[in-house]
Write a protein that holds these residues in place. Structure first.
Motif, PDB file in Angstrom:
ATOM      1  N   ALA A   1       0.826  -1.210   0.000  1.00  0.00           N
ATOM      2  CA  ALA A   1       0.000   0.000   0.000  1.00  0.00           C
ATOM      3  C   ALA A   1       0.858   1.256   0.000  1.00  0.00           C
ATOM      4  O   ALA A   1       0.527   2.252  -0.653  1.00  0.00           O
ATOM      5  CB  ALA A   1      -0.936  -0.011   1.205  1.00  0.00           C
ATOM      6  N   VAL A   2       1.950   1.230   0.740  1.00  0.00           N
ATOM      7  CA  VAL A   2       2.857   2.381   0.777  1.00  0.00           C
ATOM      8  C   VAL A   2       3.613   2.508  -0.538  1.00  0.00           C
ATOM      9  O   VAL A   2       3.735   3.611  -1.105  1.00  0.00           O
ATOM     10  CB  VAL A   2       3.850   2.244   1.952  1.00  0.00           C
ATOM     11  CG1 VAL A   2       4.886   3.362   1.917  1.00  0.00           C
ATOM     12  CG2 VAL A   2       3.101   2.252   3.282  1.00  0.00           C
ATOM     13  N   GLN A   3       4.106   1.402  -1.053  1.00  0.00           N
ATOM     14  CA  GLN A   3       4.873   1.444  -2.290  1.00  0.00           C
ATOM     15  C   GLN A   3       4.024   1.865  -3.479  1.00  0.00           C
ATOM     16  O   GLN A   3       4.546   2.427  -4.451  1.00  0.00           O
ATOM     17  CB  GLN A   3       5.512   0.075  -2.535  1.00  0.00           C
ATOM     18  CG  GLN A   3       6.630  -0.227  -1.536  1.00  0.00           C
ATOM     19  CD  GLN A   3       7.017  -1.696  -1.465  1.00  0.00           C
ATOM     20  OE1 GLN A   3       6.292  -2.562  -1.951  1.00  0.00           O
ATOM     21  NE2 GLN A   3       8.159  -1.978  -0.852  1.00  0.00           N
ATOM     22  N   ALA A   4       2.705   1.660  -3.400  1.00  0.00           N
ATOM     23  CA  ALA A   4       1.812   2.021  -4.502  1.00  0.00           C
ATOM     24  C   ALA A   4       1.762   3.521  -4.764  1.00  0.00           C
ATOM     25  O   ALA A   4       1.406   3.947  -5.867  1.00  0.00           O
ATOM     26  CB  ALA A   4       0.411   1.493  -4.217  1.00  0.00           C
ATOM     27  N   VAL A   5       2.115   4.345  -3.771  1.00  0.00           N
ATOM     28  CA  VAL A   5       2.079   5.802  -3.965  1.00  0.00           C
ATOM     29  C   VAL A   5       3.479   6.372  -4.148  1.00  0.00           C
ATOM     30  O   VAL A   5       3.668   7.592  -4.098  1.00  0.00           O
ATOM     31  CB  VAL A   5       1.364   6.511  -2.798  1.00  0.00           C
ATOM     32  CG1 VAL A   5      -0.080   6.025  -2.675  1.00  0.00           C
ATOM     33  CG2 VAL A   5       2.102   6.308  -1.481  1.00  0.00           C
ATOM     34  N   ASN A   6       4.457   5.501  -4.356  1.00  0.00           N
ATOM     35  CA  ASN A   6       5.831   5.939  -4.570  1.00  0.00           C
ATOM     36  C   ASN A   6       6.362   5.330  -5.871  1.00  0.00           C
ATOM     37  O   ASN A   6       5.944   4.246  -6.279  1.00  0.00           O
ATOM     38  CB  ASN A   6       6.719   5.510  -3.403  1.00  0.00           C
ATOM     39  CG  ASN A   6       6.462   6.333  -2.153  1.00  0.00           C
ATOM     40  OD1 ASN A   6       6.995   7.422  -1.991  1.00  0.00           O
ATOM     41  ND2 ASN A   6       5.618   5.811  -1.259  1.00  0.00           N
TER      42      ASN A   6
ATOM     43  N   GLY B   1       9.835   4.072  -7.653  1.00  0.00           N
ATOM     44  CA  GLY B   1      11.215   3.741  -7.358  1.00  0.00           C
ATOM     45  C   GLY B   1      11.402   3.333  -5.916  1.00  0.00           C
ATOM     46  O   GLY B   1      10.462   3.313  -5.115  1.00  0.00           O
ATOM     47  N   PRO B   2      12.629   3.027  -5.533  1.00  0.00           N
ATOM     48  CA  PRO B   2      12.905   2.496  -4.194  1.00  0.00           C
ATOM     49  C   PRO B   2      12.852   3.531  -3.075  1.00  0.00           C
ATOM     50  O   PRO B   2      12.685   3.180  -1.909  1.00  0.00           O
ATOM     51  CB  PRO B   2      14.312   1.910  -4.327  1.00  0.00           C
ATOM     52  CG  PRO B   2      14.949   2.727  -5.417  1.00  0.00           C
ATOM     53  CD  PRO B   2      13.850   3.052  -6.378  1.00  0.00           C
ATOM     54  N   GLN B   3      13.023   4.801  -3.392  1.00  0.00           N
ATOM     55  CA  GLN B   3      13.041   5.835  -2.361  1.00  0.00           C
ATOM     56  C   GLN B   3      11.623   6.197  -1.935  1.00  0.00           C
ATOM     57  O   GLN B   3      10.710   6.296  -2.758  1.00  0.00           O
ATOM     58  CB  GLN B   3      13.764   7.087  -2.868  1.00  0.00           C
ATOM     59  CG  GLN B   3      15.228   6.856  -3.211  1.00  0.00           C
ATOM     60  CD  GLN B   3      16.033   6.390  -2.009  1.00  0.00           C
ATOM     61  OE1 GLN B   3      15.896   6.933  -0.914  1.00  0.00           O
ATOM     62  NE2 GLN B   3      16.857   5.372  -2.210  1.00  0.00           N
ATOM     63  N   LEU B   4      11.446   6.397  -0.639  1.00  0.00           N
ATOM     64  CA  LEU B   4      10.143   6.727  -0.078  1.00  0.00           C
ATOM     65  C   LEU B   4      10.000   8.241   0.036  1.00  0.00           C
ATOM     66  O   LEU B   4      10.730   8.888   0.794  1.00  0.00           O
ATOM     67  CB  LEU B   4       9.993   6.076   1.307  1.00  0.00           C
ATOM     68  CG  LEU B   4       8.624   6.191   1.966  1.00  0.00           C
ATOM     69  CD1 LEU B   4       7.578   5.422   1.168  1.00  0.00           C
ATOM     70  CD2 LEU B   4       8.674   5.667   3.393  1.00  0.00           C
TER      71      LEU B   4
END
Length: 272
Positions: free
Chosen positions: A81-86, A88-91
């Motif tokens: 869920a978090v990676q879906a709004v980012n 690449g690897p950087q948050l």
């Protein structure tokens, strides 16, 4: 206690809250019937972790960054869920409850969001413009009752205030009492910060006196002993939690406790 979302995006409380919210909605979605998801204090929907507010506290380092680095498969859905709004690897961005709920929507489900703060409401509309969510700008407690019962037989109300007002807990208690009479079988999730145990126990007693038969409490205490005058953790009250959710909860809570325990502390997550 002021708990504006933008200052605390991605902290340990968000990790617990959003991990449990995902698990809860997924448990309800094991049945095909439509759900109405209502977020009474929606905030901005999406948060810039590089922005001034989030950088001022730096709380994401002890929250979401730890969860993303942990390989535990029980946290996979949260990480996704978090990676879906980012990109690449950087948050750089953190999804608030509105964006997380939007990701979980099926074609038959509905999402209703509310944010009274004008600036945050405007930001929320921009953050949700690519979704089917309805966005309101009303008093949260008035909206909570106005939307019940929802158009679908089942649903979830998420109550996540900043606790800026000294009577916040009293308003939650009074509104919950009326809401339960209007929609006794509905699922309600109430988030709260933990500052000291005495204040919390007093409020817990008030909620128990409402006589709601199915109310689950989940408390995440960060430290092995209370730290006076500071944020010590957060909790959730969940009204009418589904069976599939409660059965899967113990290993998920242990995974969260392990990944979020501050250095030198074991931490504690309890249920009652």
């Amino acid at each position: 206690m002021n708990y504006r979302h933008s200052f605390h995006a991605g902290n340990s409380a968000d990790v617990v809250k959003h991990s449990l919210l995902i698990a809860l909605v997924q448990a309800l979605q094991q049945k095909q019937g439509a759900l109405t998801l209502i977020d009474t204090h929606a905030g901005c929907g999406l948060y810039d972790l590089d922005g001034e507010d989030a950088q001022r506290t730096g709380e994401s380092a002890q929250g979401v960054l730890r969860a993303l680095a942990d390989p535990n498969p029980l946290l996979r859905d949260y990480r996704a869920a978090v990676q879906a709004v980012n990109v690449g690897p950087q948050l750089h961005s953190y999804p608030g409850s509105p964006r997380i709920l939007a990701q979980l929507l099926r074609p038959q489900d509905f999402l209703i969001l509310n944010e009274k703060h004008p600036q945050d409401a405007s930001t929320l509309r921009r953050a949700m413009r690519d979704t089917s969510a309805a966005v309101h700008e009303r008093d949260a407690y008035e909206l909570w009752l106005a939307m019940l019962p929802p158009r679908t037989a089942r649903g979830v109300v998420v109550v996540d205030p900043p606790y800026e007002q000294p009577d916040e807990r009293e308003r939650i208690t009074a509104t919950l009492a009326v809401a339960h009479r209007k929609w006794a079988h509905g699922v309600t999730v109430i988030w709260y910060p933990l500052k000291d145990r005495t204040t919390h126990w007093r409020w817990k007693d008030q909620l128990r006196k409402l006589g709601i038969p199915k109310m689950l409490g989940v408390e995440h205490w960060l430290y092995d002993g209370d730290q006076p005058g500071v944020y010590n953790g957060a909790g959730l009250y969940i009204i009418n939690p589904p069976y599939a959710f409660t059965q899967a909860l113990p290993p998920l809570l242990e995974a969260l406790r392990t990944v979020l325990a501050p250095e030198g502390h074991r931490g504690e997550i309890t249920t009652d």
